[in-house]
Design a protein around this motif. Structure first.
Motif, short mmCIF file in Angstrom:
data_model
loop_
_atom_site.label_atom_id
_atom_site.label_comp_id
_atom_site.label_asym_id
_atom_site.label_seq_id
_atom_site.Cartn_x
_atom_site.Cartn_y
_atom_site.Cartn_z
N GLY A 185 -5.97 -4.02 8.14
CA GLY A 185 -4.62 -3.50 8.13
C GLY A 185 -3.62 -4.46 7.51
N CYS A 186 -3.76 -5.75 7.81
CA CYS A 186 -2.80 -6.73 7.33
C CYS A 186 -2.98 -7.05 5.85
N SER A 187 -4.14 -6.81 5.30
CA SER A 187 -4.30 -6.95 3.85
C SER A 187 -3.47 -5.90 3.13
N ALA A 188 -3.43 -4.68 3.68
CA ALA A 188 -2.58 -3.63 3.13
C ALA A 188 -1.11 -4.00 3.27
N LEU A 189 -0.75 -4.59 4.41
CA LEU A 189 0.62 -5.04 4.62
C LEU A 189 1.00 -6.11 3.60
#
Length: 328
Positions: free
Chosen positions: A246-250
């Motif tokens: 998720g945080c890679s997308a963020l």
């Protein structure tokens, strides 16, 4: 005492009739004997015991205890009926408030139906109003007759509308399992509300802390964040389920977005320190770029304002109309 008790019953009946006619009456105080009457009652009982009146039901002064008990019961029934009417008025007013809700400047509006004798049979109009309400908080505390049946109707109403962000059901008969379903639906509401705010450009802060945010949820939020121009603070604290996915997308969204100046990730234990540092670094670059643009745009268009305008236009979608009628 009998005469005063009789008047009290009549008064309660009159108040009940008035409350039916005036829907603005939502509560009433407890009617009961005053201290003097209680003391008189105690003295009468003592005299009866001491006088040994026996089985004739006399209180020692020729008054029938049976009659007094009947009057007391009548007062209790009259009081219950008055409370029932007042509670019905309060519930009806709550439904109207849900239908006509207009949030305050801070975007919050709380509809309170605490301790109004709410039962499952009262819920259908509330659930229907939830489908379109602009209210953000619904409080149903201290209604023990409210059970999972009524709560299920509330969850169904919440599925149609993401404005409601909190439902309080403390002191009700709602089970822990149903509480979990309410919490899950409120989580979906918070995410939908955040995406709506990001797409409309109406908020400077997005609050998604402590809602069990998942990676797939964050991917959806990140997609809307990439093109947003207004949000400066993104709160994601205490969402332990978030990981690298998720945080890679963020991180990718933050590289596109130039407005975010703060991302809060404390308590997100599933995100590595390395990835968190990468996110913070992108935010620091955003801050530096914004400060530089502010400095360049401090004068008129001929004195350095043009670079700031170019930076602004570069972030706008194609074919955006910008009015500059009052530009000096």
């Amino acid at each position: 005492p009998e005469a005063r008790a009789d008047v009290t019953v009549k008064a309660l009946a009159a108040l009940t009739k008035a409350a039916r006619a005036n829907k603005g009456v939502h509560s009433c105080t407890e009617f009961g004997e005053d201290e003097e009457d209680e003391k008189d009652g105690e003295n009468g009982s003592n005299e009866s015991d001491e006088g040994g009146e026996g089985d004739d039901g006399d209180d020692g002064e020729g008054r029938s205890l049976g009659g007094s008990e009947a009057e007391t019961k009548a007062k209790l029934e009259a009081t219950k009926e008055l409370k029932r009417v007042c509670n019905a008025n309060a519930i009806a007013a709550g439904v109207v408030q849900l239908r006509e809700a207009s949030p305050e400047e801070d975007g919050l509006l709380k509809v309170v139906l605490n301790a109004v004798g709410l039962s499952d049979s009262d819920v259908p109009p509330i659930a229907e109003a939830l489908k379109t309400t602009r209210a953000t908080v619904l409080s149903l505390e201290q209604n023990p007759a409210l059970s999972d049946l009524g709560a299920a109707m509330i969850v169904e109403g919440l599925q149609y509308n993401s404005n409601i962000l909190d439902v309080n059901v403390d002191g009700t008969g709602v089970s822990d399992e149903m509480l979990g379903k309410i919490k899950k639906q409120l989580q979906r509401n918070a995410i939908n509300a955040a995406v709506r705010q990001l797409k409309s450009g109406t908020a400077t802060q997005i609050e998604l802390s402590n809602i069990d945010l998942s990676n797939s949820d964050l991917v959806i939020v990140a997609a809307a964040l990439a093109s947003n121009l207004t949000v400066e603070t993104l709160c994601l604290q205490h969402n332990a389920a978030l990981t690298e996915t998720g945080c890679s997308a963020l991180l990718a969204a933050l590289k596109e977005n130039k407005s975010v100046r703060e991302v809060q990730l404390s308590g997100c234990t599933g995100i590595s320190n390395q990835l968190q540092e990468q996110i913070y670094e992108v935010v620091r670059l955003n801050n530096t770029s914004a400060e530089s643009a502010d400095a360049q745009g401090g004068g008129t268009a001929g004195e350095g304002g043009e670079p700031a305008l170019r930076a602004l236009f570069s972030m706008l979608p194609p074919r955006t109309i910008v009015e500059l009628d009052y530009l000096q």
